[in-house]
Motif scaffolding. Structure first.
Motif, PDB file in Angstrom:
ATOM      1  N   THR A 110      -0.607  12.417 -15.003  1.00  0.00           N
ATOM      2  CA  THR A 110      -1.235  12.036 -14.006  1.00  0.00           C
ATOM      3  C   THR A 110      -1.645  10.481 -14.361  1.00  0.00           C
ATOM      4  O   THR A 110      -2.479  10.104 -15.210  1.00  0.00           O
ATOM      5  CB  THR A 110      -2.804  12.582 -13.641  1.00  0.00           C
ATOM      6  OG1 THR A 110      -2.570  13.910 -13.261  1.00  0.00           O
ATOM      7  CG2 THR A 110      -3.342  11.931 -12.483  1.00  0.00           C
TER       8      THR A 110
ATOM      9  N   THR B  65       8.553  13.048 -10.097  1.00  0.00           N
ATOM     10  CA  THR B  65       8.218  13.332  -8.640  1.00  0.00           C
ATOM     11  C   THR B  65       6.984  13.620  -8.548  1.00  0.00           C
ATOM     12  O   THR B  65       6.336  14.216  -9.473  1.00  0.00           O
ATOM     13  CB  THR B  65       9.302  14.501  -8.077  1.00  0.00           C
ATOM     14  OG1 THR B  65       8.954  15.555  -8.863  1.00  0.00           O
ATOM     15  CG2 THR B  65      10.732  14.116  -8.080  1.00  0.00           C
ATOM     16  N   ASN B  66       6.742  13.832  -7.370  1.00  0.00           N
ATOM     17  CA  ASN B  66       5.340  14.287  -6.882  1.00  0.00           C
ATOM     18  C   ASN B  66       5.175  15.579  -7.319  1.00  0.00           C
ATOM     19  O   ASN B  66       5.914  16.345  -6.959  1.00  0.00           O
ATOM     20  CB  ASN B  66       5.039  13.925  -5.212  1.00  0.00           C
ATOM     21  CG  ASN B  66       3.789  14.635  -4.842  1.00  0.00           C
ATOM     22  OD1 ASN B  66       2.752  14.762  -5.918  1.00  0.00           O
ATOM     23  ND2 ASN B  66       3.716  14.864  -3.483  1.00  0.00           N
TER      24      ASN B  66
ATOM     25  N   VAL C  44      -2.423  10.266  -8.811  1.00  0.00           N
ATOM     26  CA  VAL C  44      -1.673  11.293  -8.090  1.00  0.00           C
ATOM     27  C   VAL C  44      -0.740  11.834  -9.309  1.00  0.00           C
ATOM     28  O   VAL C  44      -0.227  11.415 -10.038  1.00  0.00           O
ATOM     29  CB  VAL C  44      -0.692  10.748  -7.015  1.00  0.00           C
ATOM     30  CG1 VAL C  44       0.312  11.827  -6.667  1.00  0.00           C
ATOM     31  CG2 VAL C  44      -1.486  10.237  -5.910  1.00  0.00           C
ATOM     32  N   THR C  45      -0.736  13.204  -9.203  1.00  0.00           N
ATOM     33  CA  THR C  45      -0.034  14.008 -10.329  1.00  0.00           C
ATOM     34  C   THR C  45       1.375  14.001 -10.237  1.00  0.00           C
ATOM     35  O   THR C  45       1.726  14.433  -9.201  1.00  0.00           O
ATOM     36  CB  THR C  45      -0.560  15.602 -10.455  1.00  0.00           C
ATOM     37  OG1 THR C  45      -2.056  15.619 -10.836  1.00  0.00           O
ATOM     38  CG2 THR C  45      -0.026  16.483 -11.529  1.00  0.00           C
ATOM     39  N   CYS C  46       1.978  13.698 -11.433  1.00  0.00           N
ATOM     40  CA  CYS C  46       3.428  13.607 -11.347  1.00  0.00           C
ATOM     41  C   CYS C  46       4.234  14.809 -12.273  1.00  0.00           C
ATOM     42  O   CYS C  46       3.484  15.065 -13.121  1.00  0.00           O
ATOM     43  CB  CYS C  46       4.029  12.370 -11.632  1.00  0.00           C
ATOM     44  SG  CYS C  46       3.131  10.741 -11.019  1.00  0.00           S
TER      45      CYS C  46
ATOM     46  N   PHE D 182       2.801  12.112  -1.099  1.00  0.00           N
ATOM     47  CA  PHE D 182       2.646  10.878  -1.801  1.00  0.00           C
ATOM     48  C   PHE D 182       3.882  11.024  -2.929  1.00  0.00           C
ATOM     49  O   PHE D 182       3.962  12.212  -3.534  1.00  0.00           O
ATOM     50  CB  PHE D 182       1.339  10.992  -2.614  1.00  0.00           C
ATOM     51  CG  PHE D 182       0.070  10.593  -1.616  1.00  0.00           C
ATOM     52  CD1 PHE D 182       0.110   9.386  -1.267  1.00  0.00           C
ATOM     53  CD2 PHE D 182      -0.672  11.610  -1.331  1.00  0.00           C
ATOM     54  CE1 PHE D 182      -1.103   9.101  -0.514  1.00  0.00           C
ATOM     55  CE2 PHE D 182      -1.616  11.088  -0.461  1.00  0.00           C
ATOM     56  CZ  PHE D 182      -1.761   9.977  -0.092  1.00  0.00           C
ATOM     57  N   ASP D 183       4.514   9.896  -3.231  1.00  0.00           N
ATOM     58  CA  ASP D 183       5.479   9.989  -4.213  1.00  0.00           C
ATOM     59  C   ASP D 183       4.716   9.565  -5.576  1.00  0.00           C
ATOM     60  O   ASP D 183       3.505   9.447  -5.482  1.00  0.00           O
ATOM     61  CB  ASP D 183       6.552   8.750  -4.206  1.00  0.00           C
ATOM     62  CG  ASP D 183       7.470   9.051  -3.223  1.00  0.00           C
ATOM     63  OD1 ASP D 183       7.869  10.190  -2.987  1.00  0.00           O
ATOM     64  OD2 ASP D 183       8.517   8.121  -2.750  1.00  0.00           O
ATOM     65  N   CYS D 184       5.392   9.638  -6.897  1.00  0.00           N
ATOM     66  CA  CYS D 184       4.694   9.404  -7.737  1.00  0.00           C
ATOM     67  C   CYS D 184       4.589   7.761  -7.997  1.00  0.00           C
ATOM     68  O   CYS D 184       5.227   7.351  -8.830  1.00  0.00           O
ATOM     69  CB  CYS D 184       5.443  10.027  -9.062  1.00  0.00           C
ATOM     70  SG  CYS D 184       4.469   9.612 -10.731  1.00  0.00           S
TER      71      CYS D 184
END
Length: 136
Positions: A93, A38-39, A52-54, A45-47
């Motif tokens: 990420t 997940t985000n 974008v870090t998840c 933002f979703d992953c």
């Protein structure tokens, strides 16, 4: 069907495929080990985007055996559950667009999850952000 309707159907299908990558979710629902991606940050933002870090979170029923979390076969780290209500997680990420395999291994059990990552500046990324109702 006319050639215009066929062409429209093909274009519509291609656009839909471009903006709807496989969504992150849970793998191994039948097992006692599963993972979710997940985000990890603020925002909507979703992953699904590079940069974008998840958050990679395991779900377990064995609260004593360490869990190794990996992406595309490269270990991110090993975590040890601290109890039934406090399972640690790791951050990832994505740096490259494409299909990535996220996995968790705990003892002899393994759970895997495919995650499609897109470049936010690509056509698919732009269309995804502009599509009402999509998880940005």
């Amino acid at each position: 069907m006319t050639s215009n309707s066929i062409r429209s159907a093909i274009i519509g299908t291609a656009l839909l495929a471009a903006i709807l990558p496989l969504s992150p979710g849970t793998a191994g629902a039948e097992s006692d080990l599963s993972i979710s991606v997940t985000n990890a940050g603020p925002g909507t933002f979703d992953c699904v985007y590079t940069g974008v870090t998840c958050e990679i979170s395991p779900r377990v029923t064995d609260y004593t055996t360490p869990i190794t979390l990996s992406v595309d076969g490269t270990a991110l780290g090993t975590i040890t559950p601290t109890g039934c209500c406090s399972i640690p997680w790791l951050l990832w990420t994505p740096k490259t667009a494409g299909h990535h395999m996220v996995s968790a291994q705990q003892g002899t059990r393994t759970a895997t999850l495919g995650v499609d990552i897109i470049d936010p500046n690509s056509l698919a990324g732009i269309l995804r952000r502009l599509t009402p109702g999509s998880s940005h």
